[in-house]
Design an enzyme around this catalytic site. Structure first.
Site, PDB file in Angstrom:
ATOM      1  N   CYS A 128       0.792  -1.244   0.000  1.00 56.37           N
ATOM      2  CA  CYS A 128       0.000   0.000   0.000  1.00 56.37           C
ATOM      3  C   CYS A 128       0.814   1.279   0.000  1.00 56.37           C
ATOM      4  O   CYS A 128       0.325   2.312  -0.454  1.00 56.37           O
ATOM      5  CB  CYS A 128      -0.967   0.006   1.180  1.00 56.37           C
ATOM      6  SG  CYS A 128      -2.311  -1.178   0.964  1.00 56.37           S
ATOM      7  N   GLN A 129       2.031   1.262   0.528  1.00 56.06           N
ATOM      8  CA  GLN A 129       2.801   2.500   0.524  1.00 56.06           C
ATOM      9  C   GLN A 129       3.154   2.870  -0.912  1.00 56.06           C
ATOM     10  O   GLN A 129       3.489   1.975  -1.690  1.00 56.06           O
ATOM     11  CB  GLN A 129       4.098   2.331   1.335  1.00 56.06           C
ATOM     12  CG  GLN A 129       4.719   3.655   1.724  1.00 56.06           C
ATOM     13  CD  GLN A 129       6.012   3.502   2.531  1.00 56.06           C
ATOM     14  OE1 GLN A 129       6.599   2.428   2.608  1.00 56.06           O
ATOM     15  NE2 GLN A 129       6.448   4.578   3.129  1.00 56.06           N
ATOM     16  N   PRO A 256       8.209  -6.171  -5.104  1.00 54.42           N
ATOM     17  CA  PRO A 256       9.044  -5.158  -5.762  1.00 54.42           C
ATOM     18  C   PRO A 256      10.059  -4.468  -4.862  1.00 54.42           C
ATOM     19  O   PRO A 256      10.917  -3.740  -5.356  1.00 54.42           O
ATOM     20  CB  PRO A 256       8.020  -4.142  -6.281  1.00 54.42           C
ATOM     21  CG  PRO A 256       6.820  -4.302  -5.407  1.00 54.42           C
ATOM     22  CD  PRO A 256       6.801  -5.746  -4.985  1.00 54.42           C
ATOM     23  N   GLY A 259      12.148  -4.795   1.444  1.00 48.46           N
ATOM     24  CA  GLY A 259      11.328  -5.066   2.616  1.00 48.46           C
ATOM     25  C   GLY A 259      10.275  -3.996   2.752  1.00 48.46           C
ATOM     26  O   GLY A 259      10.402  -2.913   2.184  1.00 48.46           O
ATOM     27  N   HIS A 285      16.529  -2.716   9.101  1.00 47.85           N
ATOM     28  CA  HIS A 285      15.866  -1.504   8.594  1.00 47.85           C
ATOM     29  C   HIS A 285      14.355  -1.556   8.860  1.00 47.85           C
ATOM     30  O   HIS A 285      13.780  -0.616   9.414  1.00 47.85           O
ATOM     31  CB  HIS A 285      16.165  -1.366   7.098  1.00 47.85           C
ATOM     32  CG  HIS A 285      15.505  -0.185   6.455  1.00 47.85           C
ATOM     33  ND1 HIS A 285      16.139   1.028   6.294  1.00 47.85           N
ATOM     34  CD2 HIS A 285      14.261  -0.025   5.954  1.00 47.85           C
ATOM     35  CE1 HIS A 285      15.303   1.877   5.715  1.00 47.85           C
ATOM     36  NE2 HIS A 285      14.152   1.255   5.488  1.00 47.85           N
ATOM     37  N   GLU A 286      13.734  -2.658   8.472  1.00 45.00           N
ATOM     38  CA  GLU A 286      12.266  -2.740   8.654  1.00 45.00           C
ATOM     39  C   GLU A 286      11.910  -2.748  10.138  1.00 45.00           C
ATOM     40  O   GLU A 286      10.911  -2.151  10.548  1.00 45.00           O
ATOM     41  CB  GLU A 286      11.700  -3.965   7.935  1.00 45.00           C
ATOM     42  CG  GLU A 286      12.049  -4.073   6.441  1.00 45.00           C
ATOM     43  CD  GLU A 286      11.927  -2.794   5.632  1.00 45.00           C
ATOM     44  OE1 GLU A 286      11.106  -1.926   5.995  1.00 45.00           O
ATOM     45  OE2 GLU A 286      12.661  -2.645   4.631  1.00 45.00           O
ATOM     46  N   HIS A 289      11.865   0.726  11.520  1.00 43.39           N
ATOM     47  CA  HIS A 289      10.637   1.469  11.209  1.00 43.39           C
ATOM     48  C   HIS A 289       9.573   1.315  12.310  1.00 43.39           C
ATOM     49  O   HIS A 289       8.642   2.119  12.373  1.00 43.39           O
ATOM     50  CB  HIS A 289      10.028   0.973   9.902  1.00 43.39           C
ATOM     51  CG  HIS A 289      10.543   1.651   8.666  1.00 43.39           C
ATOM     52  ND1 HIS A 289      10.489   3.017   8.489  1.00 43.39           N
ATOM     53  CD2 HIS A 289      11.077   1.143   7.518  1.00 43.39           C
ATOM     54  CE1 HIS A 289      10.980   3.320   7.279  1.00 43.39           C
ATOM     55  NE2 HIS A 289      11.353   2.201   6.674  1.00 43.39           N
ATOM     56  N   ASP A 365       5.535   7.302  -6.379  1.00 47.08           N
ATOM     57  CA  ASP A 365       6.338   6.191  -6.906  1.00 47.08           C
ATOM     58  C   ASP A 365       7.396   6.697  -7.889  1.00 47.08           C
ATOM     59  O   ASP A 365       8.444   6.080  -8.042  1.00 47.08           O
ATOM     60  CB  ASP A 365       5.459   5.145  -7.610  1.00 47.08           C
ATOM     61  CG  ASP A 365       4.658   4.314  -6.613  1.00 47.08           C
ATOM     62  OD1 ASP A 365       5.084   4.189  -5.452  1.00 47.08           O
ATOM     63  OD2 ASP A 365       3.594   3.790  -7.010  1.00 47.08           O
ATOM     64  N   TYR A 373      16.591   8.562   1.843  1.00 45.45           N
ATOM     65  CA  TYR A 373      17.270   7.591   2.702  1.00 45.45           C
ATOM     66  C   TYR A 373      18.657   8.103   3.092  1.00 45.45           C
ATOM     67  O   TYR A 373      18.996   8.204   4.269  1.00 45.45           O
ATOM     68  CB  TYR A 373      17.449   6.259   1.966  1.00 45.45           C
ATOM     69  CG  TYR A 373      16.182   5.483   1.690  1.00 45.45           C
ATOM     70  CD1 TYR A 373      15.326   5.853   0.656  1.00 45.45           C
ATOM     71  CD2 TYR A 373      15.853   4.358   2.436  1.00 45.45           C
ATOM     72  CE1 TYR A 373      14.169   5.121   0.389  1.00 45.45           C
ATOM     73  CE2 TYR A 373      14.705   3.624   2.175  1.00 45.45           C
ATOM     74  CZ  TYR A 373      13.868   4.010   1.153  1.00 45.45           C
ATOM     75  OH  TYR A 373      12.732   3.292   0.889  1.00 45.45           O
ATOM     76  N   ARG A 537      12.470  -7.570  -7.788  1.00 42.30           N
ATOM     77  CA  ARG A 537      12.823  -6.476  -6.888  1.00 42.30           C
ATOM     78  C   ARG A 537      13.378  -5.319  -7.703  1.00 42.30           C
ATOM     79  O   ARG A 537      14.368  -5.472  -8.425  1.00 42.30           O
ATOM     80  CB  ARG A 537      13.862  -6.984  -5.882  1.00 42.30           C
ATOM     81  CG  ARG A 537      14.258  -5.973  -4.849  1.00 42.30           C
ATOM     82  CD  ARG A 537      15.210  -6.593  -3.850  1.00 42.30           C
ATOM     83  NE  ARG A 537      15.691  -5.593  -2.902  1.00 42.30           N
ATOM     84  CZ  ARG A 537      16.643  -5.822  -2.005  1.00 42.30           C
ATOM     85  NH1 ARG A 537      17.205  -7.021  -1.936  1.00 42.30           N
ATOM     86  NH2 ARG A 537      17.042  -4.873  -1.189  1.00 42.30           N
ATOM     87  N   LYS A 539      15.095  -2.740  -7.033  1.00 46.32           N
ATOM     88  CA  LYS A 539      16.475  -2.346  -6.801  1.00 46.32           C
ATOM     89  C   LYS A 539      17.428  -3.078  -7.751  1.00 46.32           C
ATOM     90  O   LYS A 539      18.524  -2.587  -8.032  1.00 46.32           O
ATOM     91  CB  LYS A 539      16.836  -2.654  -5.344  1.00 46.32           C
ATOM     92  CG  LYS A 539      18.216  -2.224  -4.952  1.00 46.32           C
ATOM     93  CD  LYS A 539      18.546  -2.607  -3.529  1.00 46.32           C
ATOM     94  CE  LYS A 539      19.921  -2.055  -3.162  1.00 46.32           C
ATOM     95  NZ  LYS A 539      20.396  -2.642  -1.889  1.00 46.32           N
TER      96      LYS A 539
END
Ligand code: BES
Ligand code: ZN
Length: 584
Positions: A128-129, A256, A259, A285-286, A289, A365, A373, A537, A539
């Site tokens: 959703c983000q 995609p 994390g 990292h996650e 958050h 997006d 970051y 992904r 990245k």
């Protein structure tokens, strides 16, 4: 009318949603959710209520007694979607929207069995983000408005759903199972998340388990075995963990992102399964958050650096606590490289390289980059260096305490910091980070003995002795730093000596493939093509497609790979790759 978030139709003069009750039936055949959303408002009120929606098929809106309420669904706008305006009669506090989602819902990816590890069952997941929740639930899709929710999902009985919430119960009726969830803490809508598939779990510690398809479960459990130590390290840095559980979900390869910090259930790409725990900084990292982002939340995508810059800072503090300052410095150096690349990439849009962005008319997006970051990280490091670690740690704790379960803007951050650390912002020239393009020359530079050793070997073929203690992170840095005019012989010798084309570490592999192909060394081309069919992904897809598309000889390889694999990529990834190929 007052719109505080450029990516939401929400009008701040209208009542806010307090809770959501969401019921959805998952139909894999039609790729739709048949759903109803009951919104309870903080206070009873009359007049219009504007909700965000995208591609929803609205069947009706009713009050708590089931009486229809008048509504207007506006034609869709490209970034925002369609405004659903409901006319509230005086005294109304609760309303229910009945609707179906579209098979093209931007937050959902429906996978066929062949796109999963097991190959037998379909899979569905949400992402959703930043502004995709509205394609799943009609709501006030802005992080300024937090909601508590209950949810129930009806799924085929042979499947299991998981949700970024607390599990309540599963009931089976005929060929379907109904699973109930509850999220008692208020969360921004972008943190609504669920997945459905052939899923099983294994305990990792008192507060964590990992969910995965059975075929992938054991490897995932080994890779993430250290999660409880990570939780403890994070708590000693940032204070008690507020979300009870920290479970992990290993996603299918088309996920995609690396994390996604869905509360209580972090979603992770399977490209983290390197076999040696070398990529667990993404888990750190996650997890970070849970404090920066999920507790203290950016007020809109224009303040995204408050989520990600703070989280990268926190991630590296966790790494430092677990693996030492040398390892944290290597990650900071990787970050600096990716920042310089992003600045180069956005050189035609310098305004998007300031931390505080202005995004009216810009799709979040498309504005996404490493800048919030890594430039955000540098600002926080500069502040830490300026006031000293103990003072900065105190500041961080007070920041988390003051804004917990709230959203804030960059301007509020500035006011808070000015009051708490007088003069510090001016000392580091924070305005240059926040409001101006590029990176100030005074920005902190990571230094370490291992970085210096790497620098000495730049562009050479190191010996077995030179590299015997290298971690995959050092390999990645070494490869990303290879000069573009490095000779083909160096690449040939590197691969012969260190089998880089066969690397199991996705970061090392992609760094190798990009460096080699960019320098015209084509031997690993076949592996690159194959890899584009194995992962989704972004990245990895973006740099690989970019390097292929930038060479005349390889452009058709890129087009053919996209032709072959594009349908299996996540819609957001597909869009990103399409942009690269059309600009080539
Ligand atoms: N929240 C992000 C992922 C995201 C950002 C999804 C914006 C949609 C829109 C997540 O926490 C993240 O930053 N993931 C990184 C991990 C890395 C920085 C360690 C990723 O996916 O690579
Ligand atoms: Zn993040």
């Amino acid at each position: 009318m007052a719109r505080l978030d450029p990516h939401s139709y929400n009008d701040s003069t209208q009542p806010e949603t307090e809770t959501l009750d969401w019921k959805a039936r998952v139909d894999f055949r039609t790729r739709r959710l048949h759903a109803e959303a009951t919104l309870t408002l903080k206070e009873a009120s009359a007049g219009p209520l504007d909700l965000d929606t995208r591609d929803l098929d609205i069947r009706g809106v009713v009050d708590a007694q089931g009486r229809p309420l008048p509504y207007i669904l506006s034609p869709p706008e490209p970034i925002l979607g369609s405004r659903l305006r409901i006319e509230l009669p005086a005294g109304l506090k609760q309303l229910t929207v009945r609707y179906r989602t579209s098979p093209e819902a931007s937050a959902l990816q429906w996978l066929t069995p062949s796109q999963t590890a097991g190959g037998q069952q379909p899979f569905l997941f949400s992402q959703c983000q930043a502004i995709h929740a509205r394609s799943v639930v009609p709501l006030q899709d802005t992080p300024r408005i937090r909601i508590r929710y209950r949810a129930s999902l009806r799924v085929p009985k042979q499947l299991k759903s998981v949700m970024a919430a607390s599990f309540v119960a599963r009931e089976e009726h005929g060929v379907e199972a109904e699973e109930h969830y509850e999220m008692p803490q208020p969360v921004p809508p972008y943190l609504l998340a669920f997945a459905v598939g052939s899923l099983t779990s294994k305990e990792l510690g008192p507060r964590s388990r990992v969910w995965a398809e059975p075929e992938a479960l054991e490897d995932a459990a080994d890779e993430f075995a250290g999660v409880d130590d990570m939780l403890k390290a994070a708590e000693s840095l940032f204070g008690p963990y507020d979300w009870e559980r920290f479970d992990l979900l290993l996603m299918p390869p088309s996920f995609p992102y690396g994390g996604m910090e869905n509360p209580r259930l972090t979603f992770l790409t399977p490209t983290l399964i390197a076999g040696d725990k070398s990529l667990v900084n993404v888990v750190a990292h996650e997890l970070a958050h849970s404090w920066t982002g999920n507790l203290v939340t950016n007020a809109s995508a224009e303040h995204f650096w408050l989520n990600e810059g703070f989280t990268v800072f926190a991630e590296r503090r966790i790494l430092e606590a677990l693996a030492g300052p040398e390892v944290a410095a290597l990650h900071a150096a990787l970050g600096r490289r990716s920042l310089d690349e992003a600045l180069h990439h956005f050189r035609a849009h310098p305004q998007l390289t300031a931390l505080r962005t202005h995004l009216s008319g810009v799709d979040p997006d498309e504005a996404f980059s490493q800048i919030p970051y890594e430039k955000g990280y540098l600002l926080l490091r500069a502040l830490e260096d300026a006031v000293g670690r103990p003072t900065f740690d105190g500041f961080l704790r007070r920041y988390l305490a003051k804004y917990r379960f709230q959203a804030l803007t960059t301007e509020e951050f500035v006011r808070f910091t000015e009051a708490e650390l007088p003069g510090a912002l001016a000392k580091v020239d924070a305005d240059a980070y926040l409001n101006r393009p590029g990176v100030p020359p005074s920005a902190p530079r990571p230094t370490s003995a291992r970085l210096e050793a790497l620098e000495k070997l730049r562009g050479t073929v190191p010996s077995q002795a030179d590299t015997k203690d290298w971690t995959p992170t050092e390999w990645q840095l070494f490869l990303e730093s290879m000069p573009t005019d490095t000779s083909q012989d160096v690449f040939r010798e590197l691969d012969a000596r260190f089998s880089l084309t066969g690397s199991r570490n996705s970061e090392v592999l992609v760094a190798w493939l990009v460096a080699a192909l960019r320098a015209g060394f084509d031997a690993p081309l076949g592996r690159a093509e194959e890899f584009l069919g194995e992962v989704g992904r972004m990245k990895y897809l973006k740099p690989l497609y970019s390097v292929l598309a930038s060479s005349r000889d390889h452009r058709k390889v890129a087009r053919a790979a996209f032709e072959k694999n594009g349908a299996r990529y996540h819609p957001i990834a597909r869009q990103g790759v399409e942009l690269i190929l059309t600009r080539a």
